[in-house]
Design a protein around this motif. Sequence first.
Motif, mmCIF file in Angstrom:
data_model
loop_
_atom_site.group_PDB
_atom_site.id
_atom_site.type_symbol
_atom_site.label_atom_id
_atom_site.label_comp_id
_atom_site.label_asym_id
_atom_site.label_seq_id
_atom_site.Cartn_x
_atom_site.Cartn_y
_atom_site.Cartn_z
ATOM 1 N N SER A 67 33.124 20.065 30.345
ATOM 2 C CA SER A 67 33.612 21.207 31.122
ATOM 3 C C SER A 67 32.495 22.227 31.231
ATOM 4 C CB SER A 67 34.831 21.839 30.435
ATOM 5 O OG SER A 67 35.206 23.039 31.084
ATOM 6 N N LEU A 68 32.566 23.087 32.261
ATOM 7 C CA LEU A 68 31.600 24.178 32.377
ATOM 8 C C LEU A 68 31.928 25.315 31.423
ATOM 9 C CD1 LEU A 68 31.186 24.370 36.266
ATOM 10 C CD2 LEU A 68 29.696 23.232 34.615
ATOM 11 N N VAL A 69 33.162 25.330 30.909
ATOM 12 C CA VAL A 69 33.594 26.327 29.929
ATOM 13 C C VAL A 69 33.891 25.589 28.634
ATOM 14 C CG1 VAL A 69 35.275 28.118 29.385
ATOM 15 C CG2 VAL A 69 34.561 27.767 31.762
ATOM 16 N N LEU A 70 33.149 25.907 27.589
ATOM 17 C CA LEU A 70 33.234 25.175 26.328
ATOM 18 C C LEU A 70 33.770 26.085 25.229
ATOM 19 C CD1 LEU A 70 29.700 23.516 26.490
ATOM 20 C CD2 LEU A 70 31.879 22.468 27.159
ATOM 21 N N ASP A 71 34.727 25.587 24.443
ATOM 22 C CA ASP A 71 35.175 26.287 23.244
ATOM 23 C C ASP A 71 34.247 25.898 22.100
ATOM 24 O OD1 ASP A 71 37.444 27.667 24.296
ATOM 25 O OD2 ASP A 71 38.524 25.761 24.339
ATOM 26 N N VAL A 72 33.564 26.881 21.533
ATOM 27 C CA VAL A 72 32.506 26.621 20.561
ATOM 28 C C VAL A 72 32.914 27.166 19.204
ATOM 29 C CG1 VAL A 72 30.092 27.054 19.998
ATOM 30 C CG2 VAL A 72 30.764 26.701 22.360
ATOM 31 N N THR A 73 32.577 26.429 18.139
ATOM 32 C CA THR A 73 32.875 26.846 16.773
ATOM 33 C C THR A 73 31.592 26.948 15.968
ATOM 34 O OG1 THR A 73 33.102 24.593 15.919
ATOM 35 C CG2 THR A 73 35.066 25.578 16.937
ATOM 36 N N ASP A 74 31.737 27.465 14.748
ATOM 37 C CA ASP A 74 30.592 27.513 13.849
ATOM 38 C C ASP A 74 29.970 26.125 13.676
ATOM 39 O OD1 ASP A 74 30.982 30.209 13.409
ATOM 40 O OD2 ASP A 74 32.071 29.957 11.524
ATOM 41 N N GLN A 75 30.822 25.103 13.675
ATOM 42 C CA GLN A 75 30.335 23.747 13.417
ATOM 43 C C GLN A 75 29.704 23.087 14.646
ATOM 44 O OE1 GLN A 75 33.463 24.862 12.372
ATOM 45 N NE2 GLN A 75 32.566 25.253 10.351
ATOM 46 N N THR A 76 30.105 23.491 15.847
ATOM 47 C CA THR A 76 29.593 22.821 17.058
ATOM 48 C C THR A 76 28.530 23.630 17.785
ATOM 49 O OG1 THR A 76 31.333 23.787 18.466
ATOM 50 C CG2 THR A 76 31.821 21.677 17.399
ATOM 51 N N PHE A 77 28.123 24.755 17.210
ATOM 52 C CA PHE A 77 27.199 25.637 17.900
ATOM 53 C C PHE A 77 25.841 24.985 18.146
ATOM 54 C CE2 PHE A 77 24.221 29.278 18.083
ATOM 55 C CZ PHE A 77 24.737 29.893 19.203
ATOM 56 N N GLN A 78 25.429 24.086 17.266
ATOM 57 C CA GLN A 78 24.137 23.419 17.444
ATOM 58 C C GLN A 78 24.080 22.667 18.768
ATOM 59 O OE1 GLN A 78 21.575 23.790 15.246
ATOM 60 N NE2 GLN A 78 20.276 22.731 16.721
ATOM 61 N N ASP A 79 25.218 22.104 19.189
ATOM 62 C CA ASP A 79 25.256 21.399 20.472
ATOM 63 C C ASP A 79 24.985 22.357 21.629
ATOM 64 O OD1 ASP A 79 25.915 19.084 19.107
ATOM 65 O OD2 ASP A 79 28.073 19.358 19.378
ATOM 66 N N VAL A 80 25.507 23.589 21.518
ATOM 67 C CA VAL A 80 25.300 24.575 22.572
ATOM 68 C C VAL A 80 23.828 24.983 22.637
ATOM 69 C CG1 VAL A 80 25.894 26.893 23.353
ATOM 70 C CG2 VAL A 80 27.655 25.408 22.417
ATOM 71 N N LEU A 81 23.193 25.112 21.487
ATOM 72 C CA LEU A 81 21.766 25.422 21.474
ATOM 73 C C LEU A 81 20.980 24.359 22.233
ATOM 74 C CD1 LEU A 81 21.177 26.609 17.786
ATOM 75 C CD2 LEU A 81 21.121 28.017 19.836
ATOM 76 N N GLN A 82 21.357 23.101 22.056
ATOM 77 C CA GLN A 82 20.662 22.031 22.753
ATOM 78 C C GLN A 82 20.923 22.091 24.255
ATOM 79 O OE1 GLN A 82 18.468 20.008 21.340
ATOM 80 N NE2 GLN A 82 17.990 19.215 23.379
ATOM 81 N N LEU A 83 22.163 22.384 24.641
ATOM 82 C CA LEU A 83 22.481 22.502 26.067
ATOM 83 C C LEU A 83 21.682 23.624 26.724
ATOM 84 C CD1 LEU A 83 26.365 22.083 25.959
ATOM 85 C CD2 LEU A 83 24.748 20.496 26.996
ATOM 86 N N SER A 84 21.373 24.654 25.952
ATOM 87 C CA SER A 84 20.662 25.793 26.531
ATOM 88 C C SER A 84 19.212 25.494 26.851
ATOM 89 C CB SER A 84 20.740 26.999 25.587
ATOM 90 O OG SER A 84 19.852 26.864 24.488
ATOM 91 N N THR A 85 18.731 24.297 26.497
ATOM 92 C CA THR A 85 17.396 23.895 26.935
ATOM 93 C C THR A 85 17.423 23.290 28.336
ATOM 94 O OG1 THR A 85 17.526 21.653 25.986
ATOM 95 C CG2 THR A 85 16.745 23.423 24.537
ATOM 96 N N VAL A 86 18.628 23.073 28.867
ATOM 97 C CA VAL A 86 18.783 22.514 30.212
ATOM 98 C C VAL A 86 19.266 23.579 31.191
ATOM 99 C CG1 VAL A 86 19.943 20.759 31.601
ATOM 100 C CG2 VAL A 86 19.263 20.235 29.253
#
Length: 340
Positions: A67-86
């Motif tokens: 989804s373009l809108v993601l629910d993010v937690t303390d545990q899944t935040f690393q995935d968002v950091l990786q997405l932010s390189t794109v």
Amino acid sequence: MSNVPPTPSGLRGAVDLSSLVDRAQRPATAPGAPAPAGPGAPGSDATGSVAAAGGGAEGGADLTVPSLVLDVTDQTFQDVLQLSTVVPVIVDIWAEWCGPCKQLSPILEQLTAEYDGRVLLAKVDADTNPQLVQAFQAQSIPTVAALIGGRPLGLFVGALPEAQVRDVYEQVLAAAEQNGVSGRVTVDGAVPADAAEQGEPEPLPPHHQAAYDAIEQGDYATAIQEYKTAIAQDPNDQMAVAGLAQVSLLDRLNGRTADEVRSAAAAAPTDVEAQLAVADLDISGGHVDDAFGRLLDLVPTVFGADREAVRVRLVEYFELIGTDDPRVVAARRRLASALY
């Protein structure tokens, strides 16, 4: 925009979170969550903002997301950091009980959808993710930040009107492009926007069909007249307005070479018609920013009929590109500022 989320003191439309932060002492770092980022801690800046992800930005890469809108937690935040390189990621720290959050969140979600994969929205529930609340120094909510190439960028605190939030999105995209983060994501399972529709296409209105047939034969003058007739009959016919802009561009470029147009403009940098011709060339080749920039730079230097000619040409380009395109939104705002 700052590198650290702004302090909330004195800001309207924000809810104080100090009691939540004080009572939620940070537990041991969970796998995949950001490392503690206190002042001077390794992996943070001197003010304790969230740590950057390792590796360089992958601006040219595209990927699929749920989804373009993601629910993010303390545990899944690393995935968002990786997405932010794109693509740049807007981070919305909110809570269910927060009134200003309920005003702001729909605006963020709507704008994220409008940008069609060029930006993601990460929603962080402040009640259940104390590590991220502290990492982003979210003393009040809503707190909105961005991640670009894994690096944090503070944006604003509190609820803002849509126009101001749209400006923030434009600034984030500009900063992301400067840092090589200019990819696009697609939603898993989404039907491509340009996918062919099933079944027989709807027939074109008579004047539209006549214009289309004339374009096929290279008779641009007739096509222009057909579209003008359609607009006279229905001034709200946006298809005809866009069609007229397109065929007018074709007519102006007909029989002229790129070298001829660019040479004429270089020889006469103050000649409005020569600059309009180069802008036509740019827009026809897909160099939208170049065409907009050339004419917007020209507006403050000309007056009277010349300024009106530049304004009309820009409005024509807006119809060609689409009034909802972020580049058009930014150019329209700059044009209004130059004119008024």
